[in-house]
Design a protein around this motif. Structure first.
Motif, PDB file in Angstrom:
ATOM      1  N   ALA A   1      50.516  43.040  34.468  1.00  0.00           N
ATOM      2  CA  ALA A   1      51.898  43.844  35.492  1.00  0.00           C
ATOM      3  C   ALA A   1      50.772  44.166  36.665  1.00  0.00           C
ATOM      4  O   ALA A   1      51.121  44.063  38.251  1.00  0.00           O
ATOM      5  CB  ALA A   1      51.834  45.240  34.995  1.00  0.00           C
ATOM      6  N   ALA A   2      49.244  44.230  36.940  1.00  0.00           N
ATOM      7  CA  ALA A   2      48.386  44.303  38.014  1.00  0.00           C
ATOM      8  C   ALA A   2      48.819  42.257  39.203  1.00  0.00           C
ATOM      9  O   ALA A   2      48.547  43.539  40.112  1.00  0.00           O
ATOM     10  CB  ALA A   2      46.701  44.517  37.245  1.00  0.00           C
ATOM     11  N   ALA A   3      48.406  41.723  38.609  1.00  0.00           N
ATOM     12  CA  ALA A   3      48.795  40.968  39.168  1.00  0.00           C
ATOM     13  C   ALA A   3      49.494  40.466  39.999  1.00  0.00           C
ATOM     14  O   ALA A   3      49.581  40.188  40.975  1.00  0.00           O
ATOM     15  CB  ALA A   3      48.092  39.108  38.114  1.00  0.00           C
ATOM     16  N   ALA A   4      50.863  40.906  39.630  1.00  0.00           N
ATOM     17  CA  ALA A   4      52.338  40.871  39.323  1.00  0.00           C
ATOM     18  C   ALA A   4      52.131  41.727  40.904  1.00  0.00           C
ATOM     19  O   ALA A   4      52.677  41.373  42.456  1.00  0.00           O
ATOM     20  CB  ALA A   4      53.392  40.985  39.214  1.00  0.00           C
ATOM     21  N   LYS A   5      51.257  43.235  41.074  1.00  0.00           N
ATOM     22  CA  LYS A   5      51.934  44.487  42.134  1.00  0.00           C
ATOM     23  C   LYS A   5      50.234  43.597  43.339  1.00  0.00           C
ATOM     24  O   LYS A   5      50.764  43.714  44.220  1.00  0.00           O
ATOM     25  CB  LYS A   5      50.850  45.379  41.728  1.00  0.00           C
ATOM     26  CG  LYS A   5      50.212  46.200  42.648  1.00  0.00           C
ATOM     27  CD  LYS A   5      51.815  47.310  42.169  1.00  0.00           C
ATOM     28  CE  LYS A   5      52.274  47.967  43.243  1.00  0.00           C
ATOM     29  NZ  LYS A   5      53.746  49.123  43.298  1.00  0.00           N
ATOM     30  N   ALA A   6      49.684  42.969  42.834  1.00  0.00           N
ATOM     31  CA  ALA A   6      49.183  42.235  44.147  1.00  0.00           C
ATOM     32  C   ALA A   6      49.323  41.227  44.457  1.00  0.00           C
ATOM     33  O   ALA A   6      49.178  40.798  45.811  1.00  0.00           O
ATOM     34  CB  ALA A   6      47.624  41.755  42.878  1.00  0.00           C
ATOM     35  N   CYS A   7      49.835  40.145  44.393  1.00  0.00           N
ATOM     36  CA  CYS A   7      50.327  38.562  44.167  1.00  0.00           C
ATOM     37  C   CYS A   7      52.066  38.866  45.104  1.00  0.00           C
ATOM     38  O   CYS A   7      52.570  37.647  45.656  1.00  0.00           O
ATOM     39  CB  CYS A   7      49.591  37.698  44.149  1.00  0.00           C
ATOM     40  SG  CYS A   7      50.729  37.309  42.154  1.00  0.00           S
ATOM     41  N   MET A   8      51.893  39.371  44.890  1.00  0.00           N
ATOM     42  CA  MET A   8      54.058  39.623  45.160  1.00  0.00           C
ATOM     43  C   MET A   8      54.281  41.044  46.136  1.00  0.00           C
ATOM     44  O   MET A   8      53.508  41.836  46.588  1.00  0.00           O
ATOM     45  CB  MET A   8      55.217  39.760  44.071  1.00  0.00           C
ATOM     46  CG  MET A   8      54.709  38.806  42.765  1.00  0.00           C
ATOM     47  SD  MET A   8      55.922  39.723  41.677  1.00  0.00           S
ATOM     48  CE  MET A   8      55.630  38.322  40.567  1.00  0.00           C
TER      49      MET A   8
END
Lengths: 288, 345
Positions: free
Chosen positions: B296-303
Motif C-alpha cells: 500500500a505504501a509503495a503504491a501510494k508513493a510511486c503511482m
C-alpha cells in the motif's frame, strides 16, 4: 592388439547406437510403463501396482471419446493425403515426360519439410480466419457477401492443416514404389490385351501397395500424435489424445493416468505399424 | 609463456569478484522481470537475473518436480502456492529480512495459501481480477452478466479461458456462489452449462497472446481476461475493448514470490525480493502488466493518483467483492476432471 582394436571398433560402431536406443527409447518406455500402475494421491502420486488408471481410461467416456475422435481425424488425414498424393505420384512417374519437371515438382512437394512445422501450421490461421486470405478472396470474387467463420477453429481446419503438413510423407514412399515398377510390365500387360484400367488395377496398384501402406502408416501415426494443429487451428471440439496426455502431465498433475494413456497410444501405433508391415510383406510375396 | 600465464591469472582475478556476486534464477510470468526495472536492480545489486517464463500456473509443479537446483524463485498464484508447499519444493521466508512486509494489505497476508504452521512461504506481489471483456464496437447494449457468454446471438464470437476457472464461471452462472467448495452435483451442473455453451464458443484461449490474437483477427467479441493485461495489449493495437465485472462477480488472484528449497543464491534472492516489494518492483509490474500492487505504501508513493484509482488501490470494497482464488486441495481433481470432460465432448 589387432583383435582388441577390432573389438573396440565393434563396440563403438554397434555399442553407441545400442546404448542410445536403450537409454533414450527403452528406459523411457519402461519408466512410463511403471508410472502407469502408480496411484494418484494429492499432491502427487505414489508407487503402486494396480490397474485403476487403465480402468479409468475405459470406463470414463471422455477418454474413449477423444481416442475415437483422434482415430477419425488421423484416418481422414491419411485418406485425404492418399487421394491427393497417389494421382500426383502416378502422373510424375508415368506421365511426366520431362525428367527436369519431374525433379522440380517432386522437390516442390518435399521442400516444405524444411520449413518449421509450427510456422506452416500457424500460416493456415491467417489463411482460414474470419478476416483471413480465403474470406477476403471469396468476397472479392463475389462468391460471398460476408466473411464466414466456417473455415477455422474446427475439425475441417485440423484435417486440412495436417494433410498439408504430412502429405510429403505419403508422396515419397508412393513415388518410390511406382518408380521401381519396370515399365515393361505395363507393356506386357497391354500386349496381352488388358485395358489401361485393368493394367492399373492388376499390375500397378498391387505393386505399389507397399508404398501406400508405408505412406498411410506415416501420415496416420504422425497425425495421431499431433497436438499443435488442435492448439492452433482446432476449435472447442478439437481436443485430441496428445492434448489430453499433455493435460494429465501438466495441469491435472496425474502422471500415472497420463502414462497409462501414453501406453495405450503406443500400443495402437505399434499395432498399426506391424499391421502395415505384414501387409507390405504379403504384397511382396504375392508379387513374386 | 610465463607472461601469458600471469596475464591470464590477473585477468581471472579481476573477473573474479563480478562473478562471485551471483545470479538469481526465476521461474515467473512475463513482465515480472521486465528490463524497465530489472536492469537497474542488476546494476545496483550486482545480481544477474535469469528468467524463464511460464504460460500457466500448471507449469510450476512439473518444472520443479523434475529436479531442483535450477530455479531460485517462483511466482505461482494463490491457488497454486499451497500445492508448492505440499510438494515440499519451497522453504519458509525470513519475513524480517523483507523491508516493506508490514506495508502489505492485511487481506493478502491473511490468505491461507501462503502460510503453513505459523510460517510464511509466499511474499504477496501483485493482484487483479479475472474480469470479463468485450469489443466495444460489437455491442449497442453493453453486456453486464456472465449469461451474456451463453447468448445464442453471439454464437461463434465467444471465448473462454482454457482453465479450471471455467468451472468457477459456469457455477456462478448457475447461482452456485461458493465456487471453491462446490459439491459433486454443483460441479456436474457447471459441466452441463459449459457443454451447453460449447457450440457457441469460437475457441478456448490458452495464453494471453492467443486471446489478443483472437480479438485482433475479429474472431471473438466477448471473453474473460486477466484484467489490465490483454486489454492494454489490445489498446496498443488500436482495438477498443471494455473490461467489466459481471453481476455474478469475478474471481480475484494474487501472485506470490516463493523461495525454492535450499537455493544456493539466497543472498541475491532476498535482494531481489526486497526490490520487488519496493516502489521499484511494485510500480514496475503495475506499469508493465497493468496489475495492482500489494504494498500500500509503495503504491501510494510511486503511482499517479489516476493510476492509483484505476488499479483499485484505494478501493478495499473492490477487493472484497472478488472471489479470491483458493487452493482446492483434494477437490482439485474433481474440478480439472470436469473441465477436461467438457473439452473432450
Amino acid at each position: 592388439m589387432t583383435l582388441l582394436r577390432r573389438h573396440l571398433a565393434g563396440v563403438l560402431v554397434l555399442g553407441i547406437p545400442l546404448a542410445w536406443i536403450v537409454i533414450f527409447m527403452l528406459v523411457p518406455y519402461a519408466i512410463i510403463g511403471t508410472y502407469s500402475f502408480w496411484t494418484k494421491t494429492y499432491p502427487t502420486f505414489q508407487p503402486d501396482f494396480q490397474f485403476g488408471n487403465y480402468a479409468t481410461l475405459f470406463t470414463d467416456p471422455q477418454y474413449l471419446q477423444v481416442l475415437l475422435r483422434t482415430l477419425k481425424i488421423s484416418a481422414l488425414v491419411s485418406v485425404a493425403s492418399l487421394a491427393l498424393a497417389y494421382p500426383f505420384a502416378y502422373w510424375l512417374v508415368f506421365r511426366c515426360r520431362s525428367a527436369g519437371v519431374r525433379t522440380w515438382l517432386y522437390m516442390a512437394v518435399i521442400a516444405p519439410l524444411w520449413v518449421s512445422y509450427l510456422l506452416r501450421a500457424y500460416i493456415w490461421k491467417t489463411i482460414l480466419g474470419t478476416e483471413g486470405i480465403l474470406n477476403s478472396f471469396l468476397m472479392w470474387a463475389g462468391f460471398t457477401d460476408a466473411p464466414s467463420d466456417i473455415f477455422l477453429y474446427n475439425q475441417f481446419a485440423m484435417i486440412l492443416t495436417l494433410t498439408y503438413i504430412f502429405i510429403p510423407f505419403m508422396v515419397m514412399p508412393i513415388y518410390t514404389a511406382l518408380e521401381r515398377i519396370p515399365p515393361n510390365l505395363a507393356e506386357a500387360s497391354a500386349d496381352l490385351g488388358q485395358t489401361p484400367w485393368q493394367t492399373f488395377r492388376k499390375v500397378t496398384l498391387p505393386l505399389s501397395t507397399p508404398g501406400i501402406a508405408a505412406g498411410f502408416t506415416l501420415t496416420f501415426c504422425l497425425s495421431f500424435g499431433d497436438f499443435i494443429a488442435p492448439f492452433l487451428v482446432g476449435g472447442p471440439d478439437g481436443n485430441l489424445i496428445a492434448g489430453v496426455i499433455q493435460t494429465q502431465f501438466g495441469s491435472a498433475l496425474n502422471w500415472p493416468l497420463g502414462s497409462a494413456l501414453s501406453i495405450v497410444m503406443l500400443v495402437i501405433v505399434l499395432s498399426i505399424v506391424s499391421l502395415s508391415d505384414r501387409l507390405e510383406r504379403s504384397s511382396r510375396i504375392g508379387a513374386h | 609463456m610465463k607472461r601469458t600465464l600471469t596475464a591470464t591469472l590477473a585477468l581471472s582475478l579481476a573477473a573474479g569478484p563480478v562473478w562471485a556476486e551471483g545470479t538469481v534464477n526465476v521461474l515467473t510470468w512475463e513482465g515480472y522481470t521486465d528490463a524497465s526495472f530489472i536492469a537497474k536492480f542488476e546494476e545496483d545489486s550486482g545480481c544477474k537475473v535469469s528468467a524463464t517464463y511460464v504460460g500457466s500456473n500448471d507449469d510450476f509443479a512439473p518444472k520443479l518436480m523434475s529436479g531442483g537446483g535450477v530455479y531460485d524463485l517462483i511466482t505461482p498464484s494463490i491457488d497454486t502456492t499451497a500445492l508448492m508447499i505440499d510438494l515440499g519444493v519451497v522453504e519458509p521466508l525470513d519475513t524480517a529480512a523483507l523491508a516493506g512486509w508490514n506495508d502489505i494489505y492485511p487481506k493478502f497476508l491473511a490468505l491461507e495459501g501462503i502460510q503453513r504452521d505459523g510460517a510464511y512461504y509466499g511474499m504477496p506481489y501483485s493482484w487483479g481480477a479475472i474480469a470479463f471483456m468485450y469489443r466495444k464496437d460489437a455491442f449497442t447494449t453493453p453486456p453486464t452478466s456472465i449469461a451474456d457468454l451463453w447468448n445464442p446471438e453471439l454464437a461463434g464470437k465467444i471465448s473462454l479461458w482454457d482453465d479450471k476457472s471455467a468451472i468457477y464461471v459456469a457455477a456462478r452462472k448457475n447461482g452456485d456462489m461458493d465456487i471453491y467448495n462446490l459439491t459433486d452435483a454443483q460441479i456436474e451442473n457447471a459441466k452441463a452449462a459449459l457443454v451447453e455453451q460449447k457450440p457457441l464458443v469460437r475457441k478456448y484461449w490458452a495464453t494471453a497472446g492467443e486471446l489478443v490474437d483472437l480479438y485482433k483477427a475479429g474472431e471473438v467479441v466477448i471473453s474473460n481476461t486477466w484484467a489490465g493485461y490483454q486489454s492494454s495489449l489490445l489498446a496498443a493495437e488500436g482495438i477498443e475493448v471494455v473490461e467489466f465485472i459481471p453481476t455474478e462477480g469475478a474471481e480475484g488472484w494474487m501472485d506470490a514470490w516463493m523461495v525454492v528449497k535450499e537455493t544456493p543464491n539466497k543472498e541475491c534472492a532476498y535482494k531481489f525480493l526486497n526490490m520487488q516489494l519496493s516502489e521499484q518492483g511494485q510500480c514496475g509490474v503495475a506499469n508493465v502488466n497493468g496489475y495492482s500492487a500489494v504494498n500500500a505504501a509503495a503504491a501510494k508513493a510511486c503511482m499517479s493518483p489516476e493510476q492509483f484509482a484505476a488499479l483499485h488501490q484505494d478501493d478495499p470494497d473492490y477487493l472484497d467483492s472478488l472471489f479470491i482464488w483458493t487452493p482446492l486441495g483434494e477437490r482439485f481433481e474433481a474440478y480439472t476432471n470436469a473441465w477436461n470432460a467438457v473439452k473432450a465432448q
